[in-house]
Scaffold this motif. Sequence first.
Motif, PDB file in Angstrom:
ATOM      1  N   THR A 145      -5.008   0.881  -9.889  1.00 61.71           N
ATOM      2  CA  THR A 145      -5.854  -0.092  -9.208  1.00 61.71           C
ATOM      3  C   THR A 145      -5.132  -0.635  -7.985  1.00 61.71           C
ATOM      4  O   THR A 145      -3.943  -0.376  -7.767  1.00 61.71           O
ATOM      5  CB  THR A 145      -6.228  -1.270 -10.122  1.00 61.71           C
ATOM      6  OG1 THR A 145      -5.048  -2.079 -10.343  1.00 61.71           O
ATOM      7  CG2 THR A 145      -6.757  -0.773 -11.477  1.00 61.71           C
ATOM      8  N   ARG A 146      -5.838  -1.459  -7.199  1.00 59.72           N
ATOM      9  CA  ARG A 146      -5.249  -2.116  -6.043  1.00 59.72           C
ATOM     10  C   ARG A 146      -4.619  -3.461  -6.398  1.00 59.72           C
ATOM     11  O   ARG A 146      -4.197  -4.201  -5.506  1.00 59.72           O
ATOM     12  CB  ARG A 146      -6.321  -2.348  -4.981  1.00 59.72           C
ATOM     13  CG  ARG A 146      -7.016  -1.112  -4.439  1.00 59.72           C
ATOM     14  CD  ARG A 146      -8.020  -1.541  -3.372  1.00 59.72           C
ATOM     15  NE  ARG A 146      -8.698  -0.434  -2.748  1.00 59.72           N
ATOM     16  CZ  ARG A 146      -9.861   0.055  -3.154  1.00 59.72           C
ATOM     17  NH1 ARG A 146     -10.462  -0.483  -4.222  1.00 59.72           N
ATOM     18  NH2 ARG A 146     -10.441   1.069  -2.521  1.00 59.72           N
ATOM     19  N   TRP A 187      -1.458  -4.784  -4.670  1.00 62.04           N
ATOM     20  CA  TRP A 187      -1.338  -4.681  -3.225  1.00 62.04           C
ATOM     21  C   TRP A 187      -1.295  -6.022  -2.512  1.00 62.04           C
ATOM     22  O   TRP A 187      -0.876  -6.111  -1.359  1.00 62.04           O
ATOM     23  CB  TRP A 187      -2.501  -3.851  -2.650  1.00 62.04           C
ATOM     24  CG  TRP A 187      -2.338  -2.387  -2.947  1.00 62.04           C
ATOM     25  CD1 TRP A 187      -1.341  -1.811  -3.652  1.00 62.04           C
ATOM     26  CD2 TRP A 187      -3.205  -1.342  -2.542  1.00 62.04           C
ATOM     27  NE1 TRP A 187      -1.527  -0.462  -3.735  1.00 62.04           N
ATOM     28  CE2 TRP A 187      -2.669  -0.126  -3.050  1.00 62.04           C
ATOM     29  CE3 TRP A 187      -4.386  -1.284  -1.809  1.00 62.04           C
ATOM     30  CZ2 TRP A 187      -3.271   1.108  -2.843  1.00 62.04           C
ATOM     31  CZ3 TRP A 187      -4.981  -0.046  -1.600  1.00 62.04           C
ATOM     32  CH2 TRP A 187      -4.429   1.140  -2.102  1.00 62.04           C
ATOM     33  N   LYS A 192       0.833  -1.206   0.000  1.00 59.73           N
ATOM     34  CA  LYS A 192       0.000   0.000   0.000  1.00 59.73           C
ATOM     35  C   LYS A 192       0.869   1.259   0.000  1.00 59.73           C
ATOM     36  O   LYS A 192       0.493   2.286  -0.585  1.00 59.73           O
ATOM     37  CB  LYS A 192      -0.936  -0.010   1.218  1.00 59.73           C
ATOM     38  CG  LYS A 192      -2.087  -0.990   1.098  1.00 59.73           C
ATOM     39  CD  LYS A 192      -3.018  -0.897   2.310  1.00 59.73           C
ATOM     40  CE  LYS A 192      -4.221  -1.806   2.149  1.00 59.73           C
ATOM     41  NZ  LYS A 192      -5.166  -1.720   3.286  1.00 59.73           N
ATOM     42  N   MET A 223      -0.005   7.439  -7.165  1.00 57.67           N
ATOM     43  CA  MET A 223      -0.755   6.232  -6.807  1.00 57.67           C
ATOM     44  C   MET A 223      -1.009   5.356  -8.025  1.00 57.67           C
ATOM     45  O   MET A 223      -1.178   5.862  -9.140  1.00 57.67           O
ATOM     46  CB  MET A 223      -2.100   6.615  -6.173  1.00 57.67           C
ATOM     47  CG  MET A 223      -1.991   7.296  -4.824  1.00 57.67           C
ATOM     48  SD  MET A 223      -1.388   6.183  -3.534  1.00 57.67           S
ATOM     49  CE  MET A 223      -2.674   4.935  -3.512  1.00 57.67           C
ATOM     50  N   ARG A 282      -6.802   7.908   0.099  1.00 59.19           N
ATOM     51  CA  ARG A 282      -6.939   7.092  -1.103  1.00 59.19           C
ATOM     52  C   ARG A 282      -7.523   5.708  -0.849  1.00 59.19           C
ATOM     53  O   ARG A 282      -7.989   5.063  -1.781  1.00 59.19           O
ATOM     54  CB  ARG A 282      -5.569   6.943  -1.766  1.00 59.19           C
ATOM     55  CG  ARG A 282      -4.948   8.247  -2.245  1.00 59.19           C
ATOM     56  CD  ARG A 282      -5.838   8.919  -3.293  1.00 59.19           C
ATOM     57  NE  ARG A 282      -6.045   8.082  -4.447  1.00 59.19           N
ATOM     58  CZ  ARG A 282      -5.548   8.347  -5.667  1.00 59.19           C
ATOM     59  NH1 ARG A 282      -4.823   9.440  -5.855  1.00 59.19           N
ATOM     60  NH2 ARG A 282      -5.784   7.536  -6.669  1.00 59.19           N
ATOM     61  N   ASP A 283      -7.498   5.257   0.408  1.00 62.26           N
ATOM     62  CA  ASP A 283      -8.028   3.915   0.643  1.00 62.26           C
ATOM     63  C   ASP A 283      -8.329   3.735   2.129  1.00 62.26           C
ATOM     64  O   ASP A 283      -7.585   4.240   2.973  1.00 62.26           O
ATOM     65  CB  ASP A 283      -7.027   2.843   0.202  1.00 62.26           C
ATOM     66  CG  ASP A 283      -7.633   1.441   0.234  1.00 62.26           C
ATOM     67  OD1 ASP A 283      -8.406   1.115  -0.688  1.00 62.26           O
ATOM     68  OD2 ASP A 283      -7.349   0.690   1.178  1.00 62.26           O
ATOM     69  N   VAL A 284      -9.429   3.029   2.419  1.00 63.58           N
ATOM     70  CA  VAL A 284      -9.797   2.655   3.782  1.00 63.58           C
ATOM     71  C   VAL A 284     -10.185   1.185   3.760  1.00 63.58           C
ATOM     72  O   VAL A 284     -11.022   0.781   2.954  1.00 63.58           O
ATOM     73  CB  VAL A 284     -10.971   3.496   4.327  1.00 63.58           C
ATOM     74  CG1 VAL A 284     -11.332   3.041   5.744  1.00 63.58           C
ATOM     75  CG2 VAL A 284     -10.639   4.985   4.300  1.00 63.58           C
ATOM     76  N   GLU A 285      -9.577   0.389   4.630  1.00 65.38           N
ATOM     77  CA  GLU A 285      -9.882  -1.043   4.680  1.00 65.38           C
ATOM     78  C   GLU A 285     -10.063  -1.483   6.121  1.00 65.38           C
ATOM     79  O   GLU A 285      -9.256  -1.160   6.991  1.00 65.38           O
ATOM     80  CB  GLU A 285      -8.761  -1.867   4.034  1.00 65.38           C
ATOM     81  CG  GLU A 285      -9.029  -3.369   4.060  1.00 65.38           C
ATOM     82  CD  GLU A 285      -7.943  -4.195   3.393  1.00 65.38           C
ATOM     83  OE1 GLU A 285      -8.110  -5.421   3.309  1.00 65.38           O
ATOM     84  OE2 GLU A 285      -6.918  -3.608   2.972  1.00 65.38           O
ATOM     85  N   HIS A 314      -8.977  -0.323  11.296  1.00 66.81           N
ATOM     86  CA  HIS A 314      -8.928   0.156   9.917  1.00 66.81           C
ATOM     87  C   HIS A 314      -7.513   0.549   9.518  1.00 66.81           C
ATOM     88  O   HIS A 314      -6.757   1.090  10.333  1.00 66.81           O
ATOM     89  CB  HIS A 314      -9.830   1.381   9.730  1.00 66.81           C
ATOM     90  CG  HIS A 314     -11.289   1.081   9.807  1.00 66.81           C
ATOM     91  ND1 HIS A 314     -11.994   1.137  10.993  1.00 66.81           N
ATOM     92  CD2 HIS A 314     -12.177   0.728   8.849  1.00 66.81           C
ATOM     93  CE1 HIS A 314     -13.259   0.835  10.762  1.00 66.81           C
ATOM     94  NE2 HIS A 314     -13.401   0.585   9.479  1.00 66.81           N
ATOM     95  N   LEU A 360      -5.137   4.925   4.183  1.00 63.23           N
ATOM     96  CA  LEU A 360      -3.989   5.311   3.372  1.00 63.23           C
ATOM     97  C   LEU A 360      -4.176   6.716   2.839  1.00 63.23           C
ATOM     98  O   LEU A 360      -5.192   7.017   2.200  1.00 63.23           O
ATOM     99  CB  LEU A 360      -3.815   4.334   2.208  1.00 63.23           C
ATOM    100  CG  LEU A 360      -2.644   4.598   1.253  1.00 63.23           C
ATOM    101  CD1 LEU A 360      -1.311   4.371   1.966  1.00 63.23           C
ATOM    102  CD2 LEU A 360      -2.753   3.710   0.016  1.00 63.23           C
ATOM    103  N   ARG A 413       3.455   8.593   1.092  1.00 59.40           N
ATOM    104  CA  ARG A 413       2.218   7.987   1.606  1.00 59.40           C
ATOM    105  C   ARG A 413       2.323   7.679   3.103  1.00 59.40           C
ATOM    106  O   ARG A 413       3.390   7.310   3.604  1.00 59.40           O
ATOM    107  CB  ARG A 413       1.896   6.687   0.862  1.00 59.40           C
ATOM    108  CG  ARG A 413       1.787   6.838  -0.643  1.00 59.40           C
ATOM    109  CD  ARG A 413       1.524   5.494  -1.304  1.00 59.40           C
ATOM    110  NE  ARG A 413       1.854   5.532  -2.725  1.00 59.40           N
ATOM    111  CZ  ARG A 413       1.836   4.474  -3.541  1.00 59.40           C
ATOM    112  NH1 ARG A 413       1.494   3.283  -3.041  1.00 59.40           N
ATOM    113  NH2 ARG A 413       2.161   4.595  -4.804  1.00 59.40           N
TER     114      ARG A 413
END
Length: 433
Positions: free
Chosen positions: A427-428, A431, A196, A424, A351-354, A409, A412, A303
Amino acid sequence: MRTGVTIDLRARRDAGLADQLRPLVEAYLGRPTVEVRFWDGSRLGPRGGPGALVLRSPEAIRRMAWAPGELGAGRAFVAGDLDVDGDIFAVVAALRPAGQRLRTTLRTVPAAVQAARRLGLLDRPPPPPPEEARPRGLRHSRRRDATAVSHHYDVGNDFYRLVLGPSLTYSCARFVDDATTLEAAQDAKHELVCRKLGLHERPGARLLDVGCGWGSMAIHAARHHDARVVAITISEQQAQLARARVRDAGLDDRVEVRLQDYRELHGEAFDAISSIGMFEHVGAARMSTYLGTLWSLLRPEGRLLNHAISSVGGSRLAGRSFAHRYVFPDGELIDVGDVVLGMEAAGFEVRDVESLREHYGTTLRAWVANLQQRWDEAVALVGEGRARVWLLYMVASAIGFEDGGLAVHQVLGVRGGEHGSSGMPRTRDGWVA
């Protein structure tokens, strides 16, 4: 045992403690959904379940009478006056709703007060177990944060190795399937963070690892992605072992471990920053300082990966909570929505939350299994009281992640470059290796 208690038990031996203490138990738990056993052999609640709550002495009732709620029960468990026979996960899960509902004191339950008085339980309360912490000074000042961190992390590196396993990683792992071992799952989490952050695409990138623990993330990034890592912690015992592990891995030229607070970082530049399991110690009042400091340390297109426990609406550990007194003094969980807003306010583009919520339940169960399987060794290392603190805290935390009361969580963010460039990927896809 106090004289008043002894006389009363002799006078009412035929009735049994269960009948006398029912008002107290129901004031605490409502109608018990698990079996409750008393030191005289009498019982309340359904029998034949996977586990039972065991009150081993009058001190258990006395502690709970003087500190209604989770603090009194926690003190009793740590002291060994309160115990669990059987499946501790099942018992804690059954009692958790009652603990969440409890907002009363014995003064509001006359029958409970009478029962406590008959048994001589309203005189002076027993002292708290020595494992209890009460930090002093300004909340989240550098000195108080150092004291709080030391209480939790300077328990002993051998104890943490026993609980956490060979990976020595004290954060949520990532289990790709049911057959994944804890060590492999921690390795998978570290690799996910590296990807990431784009370290797999930029060999030699300079990484700051904030709250580095025992150096596992730093070692992984240097070994697998040739990262140049500055790893910081304010735990002396962590720093000592992290340096030794870096030397043993032959990575002295790529990893520097510092005993340093994030607020002491100035005038340096990094390509990426990882913060894994440290944000819980920052506090909402310091969040803007924390995120602003990290933003200032990143180069354009750099990042930040912030990996932290969260809860809906956020939660600051109450001063009389078990977790505050015994586990994480001054700990705060910040709503992931507020984390996103805070990162944006600091200048990051999110840019991203997981969410890895279910993974943390699995991780904690693996840690509990390690502790239970080597219980005698753990007690020899840190004492029974401290071992019991960890057992209760990890079991309750696992249940919290499994039922959704807690979350974790990874957020990013990127510091924008020239003309809004982010660096960036589209796509992911890259990762997950």
